[in-house]
Write a protein that holds these residues in place. Structure first.
Motif, PDB file in Angstrom:
ATOM      1  N   MET A   1      29.795  35.744  39.085  1.00  0.00           N
ATOM      2  CA  MET A   1      31.146  35.698  39.689  1.00  0.00           C
ATOM      3  C   MET A   1      31.616  37.125  39.952  1.00  0.00           C
ATOM      4  SD  MET A   1      34.472  33.734  38.201  1.00  0.00           S
ATOM      5  CE  MET A   1      33.535  32.221  38.064  1.00  0.00           C
ATOM      6  N   PRO A   2      32.055  37.380  41.142  1.00  0.00           N
ATOM      7  CA  PRO A   2      32.466  38.768  41.440  1.00  0.00           C
ATOM      8  C   PRO A   2      33.711  39.177  40.668  1.00  0.00           C
ATOM      9  CG  PRO A   2      32.948  37.314  43.284  1.00  0.00           C
ATOM     10  CD  PRO A   2      32.176  36.511  42.293  1.00  0.00           C
ATOM     11  N   ARG A   3      33.782  40.459  40.488  1.00  0.00           N
ATOM     12  CA  ARG A   3      34.922  41.017  39.759  1.00  0.00           C
ATOM     13  C   ARG A   3      35.807  41.768  40.735  1.00  0.00           C
ATOM     14  NH1 ARG A   3      33.552  45.797  36.084  1.00  0.00           N
ATOM     15  NH2 ARG A   3      33.795  46.837  38.071  1.00  0.00           N
ATOM     16  N   TYR A   4      37.088  41.615  40.577  1.00  0.00           N
ATOM     17  CA  TYR A   4      38.037  42.268  41.467  1.00  0.00           C
ATOM     18  C   TYR A   4      38.971  43.148  40.642  1.00  0.00           C
ATOM     19  CZ  TYR A   4      36.355  38.750  44.713  1.00  0.00           C
ATOM     20  OH  TYR A   4      35.551  37.968  45.481  1.00  0.00           O
ATOM     21  N   ASP A   5      39.237  44.303  41.200  1.00  0.00           N
ATOM     22  CA  ASP A   5      40.153  45.223  40.543  1.00  0.00           C
ATOM     23  C   ASP A   5      41.533  45.119  41.200  1.00  0.00           C
ATOM     24  OD1 ASP A   5      38.145  46.069  38.915  1.00  0.00           O
ATOM     25  OD2 ASP A   5      37.601  47.768  40.181  1.00  0.00           O
ATOM     26  N   PHE A   6      42.528  45.120  40.393  1.00  0.00           N
ATOM     27  CA  PHE A   6      43.894  45.056  40.885  1.00  0.00           C
ATOM     28  C   PHE A   6      44.691  46.208  40.283  1.00  0.00           C
ATOM     29  CE2 PHE A   6      42.304  40.802  41.314  1.00  0.00           C
ATOM     30  CZ  PHE A   6      42.874  40.320  42.476  1.00  0.00           C
ATOM     31  N   ARG A   7      45.729  46.563  40.986  1.00  0.00           N
ATOM     32  CA  ARG A   7      46.647  47.582  40.470  1.00  0.00           C
ATOM     33  C   ARG A   7      48.067  47.065  40.599  1.00  0.00           C
ATOM     34  NH1 ARG A   7      49.345  51.965  42.685  1.00  0.00           N
ATOM     35  NH2 ARG A   7      48.356  51.611  44.684  1.00  0.00           N
ATOM     36  N   CYS A   8      48.798  47.245  39.551  1.00  0.00           N
ATOM     37  CA  CYS A   8      50.184  46.800  39.542  1.00  0.00           C
ATOM     38  C   CYS A   8      51.053  47.903  40.152  1.00  0.00           C
ATOM     39  CB  CYS A   8      50.630  46.491  38.113  1.00  0.00           C
ATOM     40  SG  CYS A   8      52.363  46.018  38.013  1.00  0.00           S
ATOM     41  N   ARG A   9      51.877  47.492  41.094  1.00  0.00           N
ATOM     42  CA  ARG A   9      52.763  48.474  41.724  1.00  0.00           C
ATOM     43  C   ARG A   9      54.067  48.628  40.956  1.00  0.00           C
ATOM     44  NH1 ARG A   9      52.578  47.347  48.168  1.00  0.00           N
ATOM     45  NH2 ARG A   9      53.186  45.255  47.543  1.00  0.00           N
ATOM     46  N   SER A  10      54.240  47.818  39.955  1.00  0.00           N
ATOM     47  CA  SER A  10      55.457  47.932  39.150  1.00  0.00           C
ATOM     48  C   SER A  10      55.279  48.938  38.023  1.00  0.00           C
ATOM     49  CB  SER A  10      55.832  46.559  38.585  1.00  0.00           C
ATOM     50  OG  SER A  10      56.198  45.687  39.643  1.00  0.00           O
ATOM     51  N   CYS A  11      54.150  48.841  37.322  1.00  0.00           N
ATOM     52  CA  CYS A  11      53.937  49.732  36.187  1.00  0.00           C
ATOM     53  C   CYS A  11      52.706  50.620  36.387  1.00  0.00           C
ATOM     54  CB  CYS A  11      53.794  48.922  34.891  1.00  0.00           C
ATOM     55  SG  CYS A  11      52.319  47.898  34.808  1.00  0.00           S
ATOM     56  N   GLY A  12      51.962  50.390  37.468  1.00  0.00           N
ATOM     57  CA  GLY A  12      50.827  51.253  37.765  1.00  0.00           C
ATOM     58  C   GLY A  12      49.575  50.923  36.982  1.00  0.00           C
ATOM     59  N   ALA A  13      49.576  49.849  36.250  1.00  0.00           N
ATOM     60  CA  ALA A  13      48.403  49.498  35.455  1.00  0.00           C
ATOM     61  C   ALA A  13      47.319  48.911  36.356  1.00  0.00           C
ATOM     62  CB  ALA A  13      48.789  48.488  34.381  1.00  0.00           C
ATOM     63  N   THR A  14      46.083  49.193  35.995  1.00  0.00           N
ATOM     64  CA  THR A  14      44.964  48.597  36.705  1.00  0.00           C
ATOM     65  C   THR A  14      44.277  47.600  35.782  1.00  0.00           C
ATOM     66  OG1 THR A  14      43.521  50.402  36.033  1.00  0.00           O
ATOM     67  CG2 THR A  14      44.607  50.601  38.155  1.00  0.00           C
ATOM     68  N   PHE A  15      43.833  46.522  36.370  1.00  0.00           N
ATOM     69  CA  PHE A  15      43.172  45.496  35.575  1.00  0.00           C
ATOM     70  C   PHE A  15      42.139  44.796  36.423  1.00  0.00           C
ATOM     71  CE2 PHE A  15      45.539  41.976  37.507  1.00  0.00           C
ATOM     72  CZ  PHE A  15      46.635  42.640  38.031  1.00  0.00           C
ATOM     73  N   GLU A  16      41.256  44.093  35.758  1.00  0.00           N
ATOM     74  CA  GLU A  16      40.150  43.425  36.436  1.00  0.00           C
ATOM     75  C   GLU A  16      40.267  41.924  36.243  1.00  0.00           C
ATOM     76  OE1 GLU A  16      36.801  45.008  34.517  1.00  0.00           O
ATOM     77  OE2 GLU A  16      36.974  46.986  35.398  1.00  0.00           O
ATOM     78  N   LEU A  17      39.805  41.217  37.254  1.00  0.00           N
ATOM     79  CA  LEU A  17      39.805  39.764  37.155  1.00  0.00           C
ATOM     80  C   LEU A  17      38.473  39.239  37.672  1.00  0.00           C
ATOM     81  CD1 LEU A  17      43.343  38.611  38.373  1.00  0.00           C
ATOM     82  CD2 LEU A  17      42.456  38.651  36.055  1.00  0.00           C
ATOM     83  N   ASN A  18      37.920  38.298  36.966  1.00  0.00           N
ATOM     84  CA  ASN A  18      36.735  37.603  37.436  1.00  0.00           C
ATOM     85  C   ASN A  18      37.177  36.272  38.037  1.00  0.00           C
ATOM     86  OD1 ASN A  18      34.605  39.406  36.609  1.00  0.00           O
ATOM     87  ND2 ASN A  18      35.199  38.897  34.532  1.00  0.00           N
ATOM     88  N   ARG A  19      36.900  36.127  39.307  1.00  0.00           N
ATOM     89  CA  ARG A  19      37.343  34.907  39.984  1.00  0.00           C
ATOM     90  C   ARG A  19      36.372  34.588  41.110  1.00  0.00           C
ATOM     91  NH1 ARG A  19      42.819  36.492  43.034  1.00  0.00           N
ATOM     92  NH2 ARG A  19      43.606  35.931  41.000  1.00  0.00           N
ATOM     93  N   PRO A  20      36.330  33.327  41.494  1.00  0.00           N
ATOM     94  CA  PRO A  20      35.437  32.968  42.604  1.00  0.00           C
ATOM     95  C   PRO A  20      35.853  33.664  43.892  1.00  0.00           C
ATOM     96  CG  PRO A  20      36.199  31.004  41.428  1.00  0.00           C
ATOM     97  CD  PRO A  20      37.001  32.164  40.930  1.00  0.00           C
ATOM     98  N   MET A  21      34.887  33.848  44.772  1.00  0.00           N
ATOM     99  CA  MET A  21      35.187  34.530  46.024  1.00  0.00           C
ATOM    100  C   MET A  21      36.197  33.736  46.853  1.00  0.00           C
ATOM    101  SD  MET A  21      31.496  36.017  47.207  1.00  0.00           S
ATOM    102  CE  MET A  21      32.229  36.924  48.580  1.00  0.00           C
ATOM    103  N   ALA A  22      36.209  32.427  46.664  1.00  0.00           N
ATOM    104  CA  ALA A  22      37.140  31.588  47.423  1.00  0.00           C
ATOM    105  C   ALA A  22      38.586  31.894  47.058  1.00  0.00           C
ATOM    106  CB  ALA A  22      36.833  30.121  47.169  1.00  0.00           C
ATOM    107  N   ARG A  23      38.746  32.500  45.882  1.00  0.00           N
ATOM    108  CA  ARG A  23      40.106  32.815  45.440  1.00  0.00           C
ATOM    109  C   ARG A  23      40.324  34.321  45.379  1.00  0.00           C
ATOM    110  NH1 ARG A  23      41.995  29.542  40.339  1.00  0.00           N
ATOM    111  NH2 ARG A  23      43.906  30.504  41.074  1.00  0.00           N
ATOM    112  N   ALA A  24      39.549  35.033  46.158  1.00  0.00           N
ATOM    113  CA  ALA A  24      39.628  36.490  46.099  1.00  0.00           C
ATOM    114  C   ALA A  24      40.995  36.999  46.525  1.00  0.00           C
ATOM    115  CB  ALA A  24      38.547  37.100  46.969  1.00  0.00           C
TER     116      ALA A  24
END
Ligand SMILES: [Zn+2]
Length: 72
Positions: A1-24
């Protein structure tokens, strides 16, 4: 399952999520609970796609010892 990186624009935190590509493109929520996040472009390891790096261009060139006739 691919991993996606996200960044929060409110607090600037970065985090990763494993989710299906259909829900990318589904919205992600920051671990702190902020809904204003953006998906970052990152290298995703997906089995099946053979992305090969281009081969380095070899071959003789000008100059050097064997190029000027000094090796004879
Ligand atoms: Zn946040």
């Amino acid at each position: 399952m691919p991993r996606y990186d996200f960044r929060c624009r409110s607090c600037g935190a970065t985090f990763e999520l494993n989710r299906p590509m259909a829900r990318a493109n589904d919205p992600a929520t920051c671990p702190e609970g902020h809904p204003d996040t953006v998906k970052l472009l990152s290298t995703v390891a997906v089995t099946g796609t053979g992305a090969s790096a281009p081969a380095p261009a070899g071959g003789g060139g000008g100059g050097g010892c064997c190029g000027g006739g000094c090796c004879g």
